[in-house]
Enzyme design. Structure first.
Site, PDB file in Angstrom:
ATOM      1  N   ASP A 188      -8.416   7.272   1.044  1.00  0.00           N
ATOM      2  CA  ASP A 188      -9.696   6.793   1.564  1.00  0.00           C
ATOM      3  C   ASP A 188     -10.200   7.685   2.690  1.00  0.00           C
ATOM      4  OD1 ASP A 188      -9.296   3.178   1.239  1.00  0.00           O
ATOM      5  OD2 ASP A 188      -9.467   4.802  -0.212  1.00  0.00           O
ATOM      6  N   ASP A 217     -13.602   9.664   2.800  1.00  0.00           N
ATOM      7  CA  ASP A 217     -14.520   9.473   3.911  1.00  0.00           C
ATOM      8  C   ASP A 217     -14.938  10.786   4.532  1.00  0.00           C
ATOM      9  OD1 ASP A 217     -14.640   6.807   3.798  1.00  0.00           O
ATOM     10  OD2 ASP A 217     -14.378   6.588   5.962  1.00  0.00           O
ATOM     11  N   LYS A 267      14.517   5.813  -7.157  1.00  0.00           N
ATOM     12  CA  LYS A 267      13.304   5.165  -6.674  1.00  0.00           C
ATOM     13  C   LYS A 267      12.222   5.475  -7.699  1.00  0.00           C
ATOM     14  CE  LYS A 267      10.550   4.567  -2.493  1.00  0.00           C
ATOM     15  NZ  LYS A 267       9.209   4.720  -3.028  1.00  0.00           N
ATOM     16  N   CYS A 311     -17.366   6.453  23.653  1.00  0.00           N
ATOM     17  CA  CYS A 311     -17.348   7.465  22.594  1.00  0.00           C
ATOM     18  C   CYS A 311     -17.634   6.811  21.236  1.00  0.00           C
ATOM     19  CB  CYS A 311     -15.990   8.170  22.546  1.00  0.00           C
ATOM     20  SG  CYS A 311     -15.786   9.201  21.078  1.00  0.00           S
TER      21      CYS A 311
HETATM   22  S1  IVH Z   1      14.019  -1.876  -3.069  1.00  0.00           S
HETATM   23  C1  IVH Z   1      14.050  -4.284   0.180  1.00  0.00           C
HETATM   24  N1  IVH Z   1      14.574  -0.308  -5.078  1.00  0.00           N
HETATM   25  O1  IVH Z   1       9.622   1.528  -3.398  1.00  0.00           O
HETATM   26  C2  IVH Z   1      13.639  -4.012  -1.144  1.00  0.00           C
HETATM   27  N2  IVH Z   1      12.351  -0.321  -4.231  1.00  0.00           N
HETATM   28  O2  IVH Z   1       9.010   2.221  -0.662  1.00  0.00           O
HETATM   29  C3  IVH Z   1      12.565  -3.007  -1.207  1.00  0.00           C
HETATM   30  N3  IVH Z   1      10.808   1.142  -5.425  1.00  0.00           N
HETATM   31  O3  IVH Z   1       7.762  -1.341  -2.675  1.00  0.00           O
HETATM   32  C4  IVH Z   1      12.464  -2.411  -2.514  1.00  0.00           C
HETATM   33  N4  IVH Z   1      12.256   1.891  -6.898  1.00  0.00           N
HETATM   34  O4  IVH Z   1       7.809  -0.493  -5.088  1.00  0.00           O
HETATM   35  C5  IVH Z   1      13.626  -0.734  -4.227  1.00  0.00           C
HETATM   36  N5  IVH Z   1      15.188   1.010  -6.870  1.00  0.00           N
HETATM   37  C6  IVH Z   1      14.244   0.589  -6.025  1.00  0.00           C
HETATM   38  C7  IVH Z   1      12.912   1.049  -6.078  1.00  0.00           C
HETATM   39  C8  IVH Z   1      11.996   0.574  -5.149  1.00  0.00           C
HETATM   40  C9  IVH Z   1      10.995   1.931  -6.483  1.00  0.00           C
HETATM   41  C10 IVH Z   1       9.531   0.994  -4.686  1.00  0.00           C
HETATM   42  C11 IVH Z   1       9.061  -0.424  -4.490  1.00  0.00           C
HETATM   43  C12 IVH Z   1       8.903  -0.598  -3.008  1.00  0.00           C
HETATM   44  C13 IVH Z   1       8.778   0.800  -2.553  1.00  0.00           C
HETATM   45  C14 IVH Z   1       9.220   0.936  -1.112  1.00  0.00           C
END
Ligand code: IVH
Length: 688
Positions: free
Chosen positions: A38, A42, A123, A439
């Site tokens: 955003d 902007d 992740k 400002c």
């Molecule tokens: S744990 C405390 N595990 O990452 C629990 N998150 O940066 C928090 N995510 O909002 C999440 N893979 O969308 C967890 N293996 C994984 C994950 C994961 C992707 C994402 C999730 C979270 C974000 C946090």
């Protein structure tokens, strides 16, 4: 902005900016796949508007003069999460991860011989969702939203093939499963091919495709999209089925959920780092995108004790993959003004794709950074982008520097029309505009902060609307937002607005007329008062009136009891106190607060834990050495039970918890007649 000399040049630049704006409008509205933030959008608008104001003849016929900004998202009902959906802290290298484990050890006061087993899991780069099952039936699906309230996407998630609708009888009666909705790379390419063939727009990457597909009002469109789901955590559960995260994953599998096959239980941090390297190696060959590895403390009882700090759990961390880099040319260096007056240099770049996202701006941090790297307009530079972090200029490619380039001269005045002096305090890297409340740029930034997601979170009032309304005198200070209804007719007449969008905006505003004290304090945008400090203040003073009275008393006399109480709040030092008092000493900001109080119903702070505890509302002081837990754990526990933790003993202290070698605080407590208990009694009281 680089100086534009002729009408021709202005025209070229205006056409370029207009095209970009129209392109990003279409992405944002039509396709739900914005490729710039955003703020970046902007900035495009700001550049265009400024130039259009100087060369109106060159701009009049361009589409960007008529395009409107973001509109309120409508259509999905809101769902409050039974337990918040958290985010994760980041680690960028091995040492950050080792430090994470060291913090865990300190917090839990672990013996040296005790290992912290971790689960390392990919992740997934998708969007998180929470699935609620009642008596084994899928009852509701929700997006993360702001972590506390998400959107109801039940109909849409029912169409995701690997989300079970029914669970076996062994599953708990109430079960919330959290995980990531994502799209496979192959499916994403196929979807884009089909979209192009049918004349639809394509998506920038699998994550945007997944997000855009989930947020469809017509669930049959979602059904036609190849979405998938990996489960990785629990929300509310009637009965916790496991004692470790690893076992919990096994249970999830048993109930029919897909869990990630690369997840591994690692006996210690070095093994976890080895697993990270394994995953990095396999990354390119996987058929879905990852943006890092998450480490989670395996023992669930430890997870419980570690709890949450702010929005992220203390028991998990995300180890990000190395940043992606690209080279491009700096076309200009501009100065942005933040809400506290900080001048931040931003490099305008020839647009370049970095890790799947088009980047056209990168931060240069501050004056010293520019000097250290000797970054100049016209330079070819290496830029990098890691996850959701703002893109950065890493270094200059010296061979490509144009012969006539000049070192960048950092301005000593604010770029706003008033051009107030900007000063650097001793020992600080940041130069600040001294204009304060006068400002105009700071004023707009404060308004933007006020309506932002973690503050008042007003839907339909984005960065663009704020600036337009401010420029046209519809809002000058936060309270004016709540009087916009008086000017509904006028707004409906504006370009890009109609009765429907105005009533949407007004509904978004009305929805926030009742607001929690912590959000209000955060929204005021006082320097150094972030979300956790705002919560701390709200918890300590309870109501807006009590907080205001105490701050005024402290501001009038730093020898007062009120001042003593303020700096006695654990984690609030002289610096934060100084900024708070400056806010209350400034007539205009005080008037701004009183004006807001007149418009709002400020809800008293609600302690996070609902159940009645014997220490809720009490002021507790810890002193001496505790043997079964760290001071940090004791404090976190007390706060989660609704107690206030103070640093020193006064007549307002209710309980002093005295560990070994307690010393003078315990003596003072006894002299004042304050209850003193030992560690064992505290454990009984706090029920831990
Ligand atoms: S744990 C405390 N595990 O990452 C629990 N998150 O940066 C928090 N995510 O909002 C999440 N893979 O969308 C967890 N293996 C994984 C994950 C994961 C992707 C994402 C999730 C979270 C974000 C946090």
């Amino acid at each position: 902005m680089a100086e534009i000399a002729s009408n021709d040049e202005a025209r070229r630049e205006l056409v370029r900016l207009s095209d970009l704006i129209i392109e990003h409008d279409a992405r944002y509205h039509g396709r739900d796949d914005p490729t710039i933030s955003d703020t970046e959008y902007d900035d495009l608008r700001r550049q265009f508007d400024e130039l259009a104001a100087r060369y109106p003849d060159q701009a009049g016929d361009l589409a960007a003069t008529r395009s409107i900004g973001a509109e309120a998202g409508a259509g999905f009902a809101k769902v409050a999460h039974a337990r918040p959906m958290l985010s994760l802290g980041n680690a960028f290298d091995d040492d950050d991860v080792r430090e994470f484990v060291a913090r865990v050890r300190r917090f839990l006061s672990l013996d040296e011989c005790e290992e912290v087993a971790l689960v390392a899991e990919p992740k997934i780069d998708g969007l998180s969702a929470s699935l609620r099952y009642e008596a084994g039936q899928l009852a509701r699906g929700a997006t993360r939203g702001d972590g506390a309230v998400g959107e109801d996407i039940t109909r849409n998630i029912r169409t995701v093939s690997d989300i079970p609708h029914r669970l076996p009888g062994t599953a708990p009666d109430i079960l919330e499963v959290r995980g990531e909705i994502y799209m496979r790379k192959e499916d994403f390419l196929e979807l884009n091919r089909a979209q192009e063939q049918s004349g639809g727009r394509s998506f920038a990457n699998p994550r945007n495709a997944a997000a855009g597909s989930v947020r469809q009002l017509d669930a049959s469109v979602t059904a036609s999209r190849p979405l998938r789901f990996f489960a990785y955590a629990l929300g509310e559960v009637s009965q916790v089925p496991a004692t470790s995260h690893w076992d919990m994953l096994e249970h999830l599998k048993g109930w029919g959920f897909a869990t990630n096959p690369l997840a591994e239980r690692c006996p210690d941090v070095e093994e976890a780092l080895a697993q990270y390297r394994q995953i990095v190696e396999q990354r390119a060959a996987l058929d879905y995108d990852l943006d890092g590895v998450v480490y989670k403390v395996d023992r669930l009882d430890w997870q419980d004790r570690l709890g949450v700090a702010g929005r992220a759990p203390r028991w998990a961390v995300a180890h990000k993959f190395p940043a992606e880099q690209a080279t491009t040319v700096i076309s200009a260096i501009e100065i942005q003004v933040g809400r506290t007056g900080a001048l931040t240099p931003v490099a305008r770049l020839d647009p370049v794709t970095v890790g799947g996202v088009v980047v056209s701006n990168a931060t240069l941090h501050n004056e010293d950074e520019i000097a250290r790297k000797d970054v100049r307009v016209g330079d070819t530079v290496v830029v990098q982008r890691a996850g959701d972090v703002i893109p950065q200029v890493v270094s200059v490619v010296p061979e490509k520097r144009p012969g006539d380039s000049q070192p960048f001269e950092f301005p000593v005045t604010c770029p706003c029309p008033r051009a107030t002096a900007a000063m650097r305090a001793e020992g600080e890297a940041v130069r600040r505009c001294t204009g304060g409340v006068t400002c105009p740029y700071q004023a707009v930034e404060r308004l933007r902060h006020f309506v932002s997601r973690n503050a008042l979170d007003i839907e339909g009032l984005g960065d663009i609307q704020i600036r337009r309304f401010w420029e046209d005198g519809l809002i000058a200070r936060p309270g004016d937002i709540f009087r916009l209804w008086e000017r509904a007719g006028e707004i409906a007449e504006r370009e890009g607005w109609g009765e429907k969008s105005v009533s949407g905006l007004l509904a978004g505003i009305e929805a926030r007329r009742e607001i929690g004290l912590d959000r209000l304090i955060y929204g005021l945008g006082i320097r150094h008062v972030g979300e956790s400090t705002a919560r701390l203040l709200a918890a300590n003073y309870g109501t807006v009136a009590a907080w205001r009275r105490a701050m005024l008393a402290a501001a009038t006399d730093t020898g007062s009891e009120a001042y003593g109480d303020l700096v006695n709040i654990d984690q609030i030092g002289e610096t934060v106190a100084g900024e708070l008092l400056a806010f209350f000493r400034e007539k205009s900001t005080l008037i701004m607060l009183l004006d807001l109080e007149g418009e709002l119903t400020v809800l008293p702070f609600a302690a996070p834990e609902e159940r009645e505890s014997q220490v809720s509302g009490k002021t507790v002081v810890f002193t001496g050495t505790l043997s079964t837990m760290s001071r940090a754990e004791a404090k976190a526990r007390a706060e989660s039970l609704g107690a206030r933790v103070a640093g020193s003993v006064s007549r307002k202290t209710d309980i002093v918890v005295a560990g070994a070698d307690a010393g003078s605080k315990a003596t003072k407590a006894e002299a004042l007649g304050v209850t003193v208990i030992d560690e064992q009694e505290w454990i009984e009281l706090a029920g831990s």
